[in-house]
Design a protein around this motif. Structure first.
Motif, mmCIF file in Angstrom:
data_model
loop_
_atom_site.group_PDB
_atom_site.id
_atom_site.type_symbol
_atom_site.label_atom_id
_atom_site.label_comp_id
_atom_site.label_asym_id
_atom_site.label_seq_id
_atom_site.Cartn_x
_atom_site.Cartn_y
_atom_site.Cartn_z
ATOM 1 N N GLU A 565 -94.672 -74.271 90.651
ATOM 2 C CA GLU A 565 -95.388 -73.050 91.175
ATOM 3 C C GLU A 565 -94.641 -72.013 92.086
ATOM 4 O OE1 GLU A 565 -97.944 -73.209 94.521
ATOM 5 O OE2 GLU A 565 -97.154 -75.148 95.025
ATOM 6 N N ASP A 566 -95.367 -70.793 92.822
ATOM 7 C CA ASP A 566 -94.802 -69.671 93.661
ATOM 8 C C ASP A 566 -95.750 -68.446 93.823
ATOM 9 O OD1 ASP A 566 -92.420 -68.763 95.163
ATOM 10 O OD2 ASP A 566 -92.164 -67.358 93.618
ATOM 11 N N ASP A 567 -95.460 -67.396 94.668
ATOM 12 C CA ASP A 567 -96.333 -66.187 94.793
ATOM 13 C C ASP A 567 -95.629 -65.010 95.475
ATOM 14 O OD1 ASP A 567 -98.552 -64.644 94.465
ATOM 15 O OD2 ASP A 567 -99.841 -65.757 95.800
ATOM 16 N N GLY A 568 -96.335 -63.899 95.777
ATOM 17 C CA GLY A 568 -95.744 -62.712 96.391
ATOM 18 C C GLY A 568 -96.792 -61.685 96.740
ATOM 19 N N SER A 672 -97.522 -57.975 84.437
ATOM 20 C CA SER A 672 -97.810 -57.926 85.883
ATOM 21 C C SER A 672 -99.301 -58.094 86.147
ATOM 22 C CB SER A 672 -97.329 -56.598 86.471
ATOM 23 O OG SER A 672 -95.945 -56.472 86.329
ATOM 24 N N ALA A 673 -100.139 -57.468 85.323
ATOM 25 C CA ALA A 673 -101.585 -57.587 85.514
ATOM 26 C C ALA A 673 -102.050 -59.029 85.361
ATOM 27 C CB ALA A 673 -102.311 -56.687 84.514
ATOM 28 N N PHE A 674 -101.391 -59.771 84.490
ATOM 29 C CA PHE A 674 -101.813 -61.146 84.237
ATOM 30 C C PHE A 674 -101.303 -62.116 85.305
ATOM 31 C CE2 PHE A 674 -102.270 -65.225 82.201
ATOM 32 C CZ PHE A 674 -103.361 -65.075 81.348
ATOM 33 N N PHE A 675 -100.081 -61.895 85.814
ATOM 34 C CA PHE A 675 -99.434 -62.911 86.650
ATOM 35 C C PHE A 675 -99.234 -62.524 88.107
ATOM 36 C CE2 PHE A 675 -97.873 -63.931 82.339
ATOM 37 C CZ PHE A 675 -98.190 -65.284 82.292
ATOM 38 N N THR A 704 -93.170 -66.787 75.141
ATOM 39 C CA THR A 704 -93.086 -65.401 74.663
ATOM 40 C C THR A 704 -92.926 -64.429 75.834
ATOM 41 O OG1 THR A 704 -94.457 -65.952 72.738
ATOM 42 C CG2 THR A 704 -94.277 -63.625 73.317
ATOM 43 N N VAL A 705 -93.670 -64.675 76.913
ATOM 44 C CA VAL A 705 -93.583 -63.812 78.105
ATOM 45 C C VAL A 705 -92.168 -63.832 78.666
ATOM 46 C CG1 VAL A 705 -94.316 -63.585 80.504
ATOM 47 C CG2 VAL A 705 -96.015 -64.004 78.719
ATOM 48 N N ILE A 706 -91.601 -65.020 78.844
ATOM 49 C CA ILE A 706 -90.263 -65.140 79.436
ATOM 50 C C ILE A 706 -89.211 -64.519 78.515
ATOM 51 C CG2 ILE A 706 -88.506 -66.816 80.154
ATOM 52 C CD1 ILE A 706 -90.911 -68.623 80.997
ATOM 53 N N TRP A 707 -89.352 -64.753 77.221
ATOM 54 C CA TRP A 707 -88.394 -64.186 76.259
ATOM 55 C C TRP A 707 -88.453 -62.660 76.304
ATOM 56 C CZ3 TRP A 707 -88.057 -60.970 72.084
ATOM 57 C CH2 TRP A 707 -86.919 -61.073 71.273
ATOM 58 N N ALA A 708 -89.657 -62.098 76.384
ATOM 59 C CA ALA A 708 -89.813 -60.638 76.416
ATOM 60 C C ALA A 708 -89.151 -60.045 77.655
ATOM 61 C CB ALA A 708 -91.291 -60.272 76.367
ATOM 62 N N PRO A 730 -86.021 -59.660 86.846
ATOM 63 C CA PRO A 730 -85.743 -61.077 87.130
ATOM 64 C C PRO A 730 -86.634 -61.655 88.239
ATOM 65 C CG PRO A 730 -83.704 -59.837 86.941
ATOM 66 C CD PRO A 730 -84.812 -58.834 86.981
ATOM 67 N N ILE A 731 -87.009 -60.778 89.195
ATOM 68 C CA ILE A 731 -87.912 -61.250 90.255
ATOM 69 C C ILE A 731 -89.264 -61.607 89.654
ATOM 70 C CG2 ILE A 731 -89.106 -60.589 92.388
ATOM 71 C CD1 ILE A 731 -86.716 -58.710 92.969
ATOM 72 N N LEU A 732 -89.761 -60.748 88.783
ATOM 73 C CA LEU A 732 -91.029 -61.020 88.098
ATOM 74 C C LEU A 732 -90.916 -62.286 87.248
ATOM 75 C CD1 LEU A 732 -93.897 -60.242 87.273
ATOM 76 C CD2 LEU A 732 -92.906 -58.743 85.511
ATOM 77 N N ARG A 733 -89.806 -62.439 86.566
ATOM 78 C CA ARG A 733 -89.589 -63.638 85.737
ATOM 79 C C ARG A 733 -89.649 -64.909 86.577
ATOM 80 N NH1 ARG A 733 -85.609 -67.135 83.793
ATOM 81 N NH2 ARG A 733 -85.457 -67.345 81.514
ATOM 82 N N ALA A 734 -88.938 -64.904 87.690
ATOM 83 C CA ALA A 734 -88.924 -66.087 88.563
ATOM 84 C C ALA A 734 -90.320 -66.366 89.111
ATOM 85 C CB ALA A 734 -87.926 -65.885 89.702
ATOM 86 N N HIS A 735 -91.027 -65.304 89.468
ATOM 87 C CA HIS A 735 -92.394 -65.460 89.976
ATOM 88 C C HIS A 735 -93.289 -66.106 88.917
ATOM 89 C CE1 HIS A 735 -96.249 -64.457 91.825
ATOM 90 N NE2 HIS A 735 -96.609 -63.949 90.643
#
Length: 772
Positions: A565-568, A672-675, A704-708, A730-735
């Motif tokens: 898990e994680d957040d921001g 972003s809206a989803f996560f 699929t999300v990470i690949w995109a 990459p910040i969004l990906r890690a999140h």
């Protein structure tokens, strides 16, 4: 009637489910004769209920092993009781109505095509009627045979019920249903309120019985059941219709003056008369009882004593002469009786080793998510080995009995999905003892087969995914149409979904509950490496077609694995105020060679912008829970936009720019809206407690999300205006990886690796051929 051929006839959208009960079973007859007819009638959910000992004998008698058992249909055997499991019922159900056939025919070659059998067919719509009441009674009977803890069989029964809610609507509250033509009908089964024979006499009522006709292949040695019927009905005359060339009538039986034997060996020459039939003829009516019950105490009971068998019959009250004429028995009723002394010797049936089969039973086995579940017989098979074999009966793996752990009745062991996928049958060996062979029920395969026939606008929407080879914006509109149809079906059915708890038949909350995604992942971490259910949450729904198309377009294959898990801060990636005249900046990936492909039309960017805005608002506004459909919707959006990206196949496609016309920005807005944020859509995602591992369709979406996101970094031109954007990806990906709880073993595991490879091949190639 030719019974199997009746099953293929559809009503409305067809019958999505079929349940058949039988005493004896021949799997070749079921798979080659009955199963194709049920499927032609629309059934993708099929259950065969058979006597436990007879089913065991059919799997161990040296005949060809079944090929589809456990993967295309379910076999369930009720616990052994004092008598035998003997009903012969076929129930077909769908949203638009149902059908039941109650007969004397076993699911064997002889029963389905060789013997003389008697069957009564009743068909109904969803509106209240006498016919519907009969079908409902037959449904309640077969449904009650399958207990709540039986696993896959109960799941199949519940799936059928949820998609035919008329089955549980109030029916005509009467023991006798009167049809529009004035005839009457009743479903009469055992166990019930008294013996079947006594209930038949009650239905005849006070009418004087002039003649009682009995057809039965098997009898009591002292004709006790027959005597009990005569005591209750007081017939002036009793006619026992025998095929004297192939009979098992007791030669020592008492034959008072009112009883007679009539030879019907020419009724259907060369065929064994397996029909069971009682006809009480009165001044104005013929009262008919047909079905599975022989003229024995075990079947009919005697007086106040109920029979010990499970049986099912149909009672009909028709005008005098109607039944005997329809069955062509009238021509025999005036024949010269045969003296009992003149009967040829009876044909003794070989004894059936029921006790031996019961003692050697191994229990039942189910495969789900790499684990093998064993419903174990009490106080048996305490040690030794469980031998798994392939479809030909060849051993492929042995498992120590001591590896199975869990509750005393339901235990499990981790075997692995690859090995279990090859396994079809099981037997247990303990020292010199060996069980009879049994089969493995593959729950994931069965779930993936279940699907209803769509109609109307849903059928048109579904065809876009079933017949499609690519995605365009109208596919998203088709998806929303499927959602509307599914929600309407759920509301009509009162079916459990993420917004409310599942409810059982009795109205009590069932064991199926829902966890938030965070709760699910916390529980998953404690089970890591133990396996469990991880198949698609979309199995058995129209959305499985959407998933199938996405998999084709993504080169995806499925499996399942683990999580963390994680957040921001909220709204960190609100890019709405970023502008820039970047339309002409070329994609970083350029074509190495020209590829001959059909040219894709230019996307309507205004329509895309509007649709994405609506989608984002639906995710960010409100606090409603979301479920598997929403995960699939997210994946659909991403694959759709990736297919619209500029390439050799789509030279007019969306450019890899960060302005509103670029595909990267659209994907970032959606993801972003989803996560992103403490109240993101992900925090409202609900997962059923039926799942012990990550559902495969969820894992496909996360992959699929990470690949995109990785593709965005690889595709957006690195220049001053886009640098800040590229830093945030990459910040969004890690999140996302953090909030999803994905571990290194997930990201590097076979499932995500295989999916990533498929995306590289099917979609990545489009980017590598992009036009500069």
């Amino acid at each position: 009637m030719k019974l199997p051929e009746r099953l293929a006839r559809r009503k409305g959208r067809g019958f999505h489910s079929g349940i058949a009960t039988t005493f004896a079973v021949e799997f070749a007859a079921f798979e080659e004769v009955m199963l194709p007819q049920l499927s032609a009638g629309g059934a993708t959910n099929v259950v065969l209920v058979a006597d436990q000992r007879m089913a065991a004998m059919a799997l161990s008698d040296g005949s060809a092993l079944p090929e589809a058992l456990g993967r295309e249909y379910i076999l369930f055997s009720p616990p052994v009781e004092a008598g035998v499991f003997h009903p012969k019922i076929i129930v077909q159900v769908g949203r638009d109505g149902g059908r039941c056939i109650v007969s004397s025919a076993n699911v064997t070659g002889a029963g389905l095509g060789g013997n003389v059998e008697v069957a009564v067919e009743v068909e109904c719509g969803v509106e209240p009627s006498a016919e519907r009441a009969i079908v409902q009674s037959a449904w309640r009977y077969v449904s009650a045979l399958v207990p709540a803890d039986s696993g896959a069989p109960r799941e199949a029964i519940d799936w059928a019920r949820d998609r035919a809610r008329w089955l549980e609507e109030p029916s005509i509250d009467a023991a006798l249903s009167v049809l529009e033509d004035g005839t009457a009908m009743a479903f009469v089964a055992a166990p019930g309120d008294g013996g079947i024979g006594a209930r038949f006499a009650d239905l005849v009522g006070g009418e004087a019985v002039e003649r009682l006709i009995v057809v039965s292949p098997y009898w009591d040695e002292d004709l006790t059941a027959l005597g009990s019927l005569e005591q209750a009905l007081h017939p002036a005359r009793t006619s026992l219709l025998l095929d004297v060339k192939r009979h098992e009538f007791p030669a020592s039986a008492s034959m008072p003056g009112h009883r007679e034997i009539i030879d019907i060996s020419q009724w259907r020459p060369s065929r064994f008369t397996h029909a069971k039939l009682l006809i009480a003829i009165t001044a104005g009516h013929e009262h008919v009882l047909s079905g599975s019950a022989n003229c024995t105490v075990a079947a009919l009971g005697a007086g106040a004593i109920s029979g010990v068998n499970r049986e099912a019959c149909i009672y009909r009250r028709v005008p005098r002469g109607a039944a005997t004429t329809a069955l062509e028995l009238d021509k025999w009723l005036g024949a010269q009786p045969v003296e009992i002394a003149d009967l040829p010797p009876r044909a003794e049936s070989a004894p059936i080793p029921l006790d031996e089969m019961e003692r050697a039973a191994a229990g039942s086995f189910e495969a789900d998510g790499g684990r093998l579940y064993w419903m174990k017989p009490a106080d048996r098979w305490t040690h030794g080995i469980v031998v798994l074999t392939d479809a030909l009966g060849q051993a492929i793996v042995e498992v120590e009995v001591t590896r199975f752990a869990g509750a005393e009745r339901r235990q499990s062991a981790w075997i692995g999905e690859d090995m279990l996928s090859k396994a079809a049958f099981v037997f247990v060996r303990m020292g010199s003892q060996e069980s009879v062979r049994t089969f493995i029920t593959h729950r994931s395969a069965l779930r993936s087969r279940r699907r209803e026939t769509a109609s109307g606008s849903a059928a048109k929407a579904l065809s876009i995914f079933d017949d499609g080879s690519d995605l365009f914006l109208f596919a998203y509109q088709a998806f929303e149409e499927l959602c509307r149809a599914e929600i309407e079906d759920e509301e009509a059915a009162g079916r459990a979904h993420p917004n409310r708890p599942a409810v059982s038949v009795e109205g009590e909350t069932s064991e199926i509950r829902f966890l938030t995604y965070e709760e699910f992942m916390a529980a998953r971490s404690t089970r890591r490496g133990k396996g469990g259910r991880s198949d698609s949450t979309l199995a058995g729904t129209h959305f499985n077609s959407v998933r199938a198309l996405l998999n084709r377009l993504s080169g995806a294959v499925h499996t399942a694995d683990d999580g963390s898990e994680d957040d921001g801060a909220d709204d960190w990636m609100d890019l709405g105020d970023e502008t820039g005249d970047l339309d002409e900046i070329p994609d970083r990936q350029c074509a190495a060679e020209n590829v001959e492909v059909p040219e894709r039309p230019a996307p309507d960017m205004a329509a895309y912008d509007k649709a994405v805005k609506t989608y984002v608002e639906s995710l960010t506004n409100g606090d409603h829970t979301i479920g598997p459909r929403d995960v699939l919707r997210l994946r659909l959006w991403i694959v759709l936009i990736l297919r619209e990206a500029r390439s050799a196949a789509a030279p007019k496609g969306m450019p890899a720019t960060i302005d509103d016309k670029g595909w990267p920005r659209l994907i970032i807005r959606i993801v972003s809206a989803f996560f992103w944020g403490k109240k993101s859509a992900l925090t409202r995602l609900i997962v059923s407690t039926e799942y012990e591992e990550m559902p495969v369709d969820f894992m496909e979406c996360w992959s699929t999300v990470i690949w995109a996101l990785d593709r965005i970094v690889a595709s957006v031109h690195d220049q001053p205006r886009s640098r800040d954007f590229l830093k945030r990806v990459p910040i969004l990906r890690a999140h996302i990886i953090g909030v999803l709880g994905l571990t290194a073993s997930d990201l590097e595991g076979e499932q995500m690796g295989t999916h990533r490879t498929g995306l590289d091949k099917e979609i990545g190639e489009r980017f590598r051929s992009a036009i500069c």
